[in-house]
Design a protein around this motif. Structure first.
Motif, mmCIF file in Angstrom:
data_model
loop_
_atom_site.group_PDB
_atom_site.id
_atom_site.type_symbol
_atom_site.label_atom_id
_atom_site.label_comp_id
_atom_site.label_asym_id
_atom_site.label_seq_id
_atom_site.Cartn_x
_atom_site.Cartn_y
_atom_site.Cartn_z
ATOM 1 N N THR A 91 -19.174 27.092 -0.324
ATOM 2 C CA THR A 91 -18.086 27.956 -0.750
ATOM 3 C C THR A 91 -18.187 29.259 0.022
ATOM 4 O O THR A 91 -19.257 29.668 0.449
ATOM 5 C CB THR A 91 -18.130 28.260 -2.259
ATOM 6 N N VAL A 92 -17.066 29.882 0.200
ATOM 7 C CA VAL A 92 -17.022 31.173 0.862
ATOM 8 C C VAL A 92 -16.168 32.087 -0.005
ATOM 9 O O VAL A 92 -15.176 31.662 -0.585
ATOM 10 C CB VAL A 92 -16.478 31.035 2.298
ATOM 11 N N THR A 93 -16.610 33.330 -0.139
ATOM 12 C CA THR A 93 -15.918 34.271 -1.016
ATOM 13 C C THR A 93 -15.457 35.473 -0.215
ATOM 14 O O THR A 93 -16.223 36.059 0.543
ATOM 15 C CB THR A 93 -16.861 34.747 -2.139
ATOM 16 N N TYR A 94 -14.204 35.815 -0.383
ATOM 17 C CA TYR A 94 -13.664 37.011 0.241
ATOM 18 C C TYR A 94 -13.097 37.902 -0.845
ATOM 19 O O TYR A 94 -12.506 37.416 -1.806
ATOM 20 C CB TYR A 94 -12.513 36.663 1.189
ATOM 21 N N GLY A 95 -13.245 39.190 -0.674
ATOM 22 C CA GLY A 95 -12.521 40.099 -1.546
ATOM 23 C C GLY A 95 -11.028 39.921 -1.323
ATOM 24 O O GLY A 95 -10.576 39.727 -0.195
ATOM 25 N N TYR A 96 -10.275 39.960 -2.394
ATOM 26 C CA TYR A 96 -8.833 39.788 -2.250
ATOM 27 C C TYR A 96 -8.240 40.965 -1.495
ATOM 28 O O TYR A 96 -7.342 40.821 -0.686
ATOM 29 C CB TYR A 96 -8.193 39.654 -3.616
ATOM 30 N N GLY A 127 -13.091 29.975 -1.510
ATOM 31 C CA GLY A 127 -12.714 28.761 -0.809
ATOM 32 C C GLY A 127 -13.847 27.761 -0.870
ATOM 33 O O GLY A 127 -15.007 28.121 -0.706
ATOM 34 N N ALA A 128 -13.509 26.517 -1.096
ATOM 35 C CA ALA A 128 -14.522 25.473 -1.190
ATOM 36 C C ALA A 128 -14.173 24.334 -0.241
ATOM 37 O O ALA A 128 -13.015 23.948 -0.112
ATOM 38 C CB ALA A 128 -14.630 24.954 -2.622
ATOM 39 N N GLU A 146 -9.104 29.274 -4.477
ATOM 40 C CA GLU A 146 -8.809 29.648 -5.848
ATOM 41 C C GLU A 146 -9.043 31.135 -6.000
ATOM 42 O O GLU A 146 -9.921 31.716 -5.359
ATOM 43 C CB GLU A 146 -9.686 28.771 -6.762
ATOM 44 N N LEU A 147 -8.217 31.759 -6.825
ATOM 45 C CA LEU A 147 -8.388 33.170 -7.144
ATOM 46 C C LEU A 147 -9.244 33.281 -8.390
ATOM 47 O O LEU A 147 -8.968 32.626 -9.391
ATOM 48 C CB LEU A 147 -7.028 33.821 -7.413
#
Ligand SMILES: [Zn+2]
Ligand SMILES: [Zn+2]
Length: 110
Positions: A45-50, A33-34, A21-22
């Motif tokens: 969950t993992v978070t990346y900079g767009y 991402g989950a 999800e953005l």
């Protein structure tokens, strides 16, 4: 389950499909991402900079091992208590995970 799995550094080969999800707006957007870690079984969950800094040889820092790879990489980021976890590791069970990138999984991302 007999309590949480022990912390162990292990590379997991299967490419996982997380739900992406953005979040955010404008220039401050993240890809979140989950899914579940297949090694310890916890949700994570993992978070990346767009927007990722582009490295000189091409590709992106941080989420790919190989600049040309379509596989993103993360370590387990679950909130489970997996011991003995090194003091400099904030979370996870130690597993290295491979993720299908968002545009393959959900049609978003870069
Ligand atoms: Zn894990
Ligand atoms: Zn876990």
């Amino acid at each position: 389950m007999n309590g949480p799995a022990r912390y162990r550094v292990v590379e997991h080969d299967t490419v996982l499909t997380f739900g992406w999800e953005l979040r955010g707006r404008g220039d401050d957007v993240e890809l979140v991402g989950a899914g579940h870690c297949p090694v310890c079984g916890c949700p994570m969950t993992v978070t990346y900079g767009y927007y990722q800094p582009i490295v000189p040889k091409g590709g992106f820092l941080g989420r790919r091992h190989e600049p040309t790879s379509s596989i993103w990489y993360t370590r387990c980021r679950c909130e489970g208590l997996h011991m003995p976890r090194p003091a400099n590791v904030p979370d996870g069970c130690g597993a290295g995970l491979r993720l299908a990138r968002p545009q393959d999984a959900a049609g978003i991302g870069g």
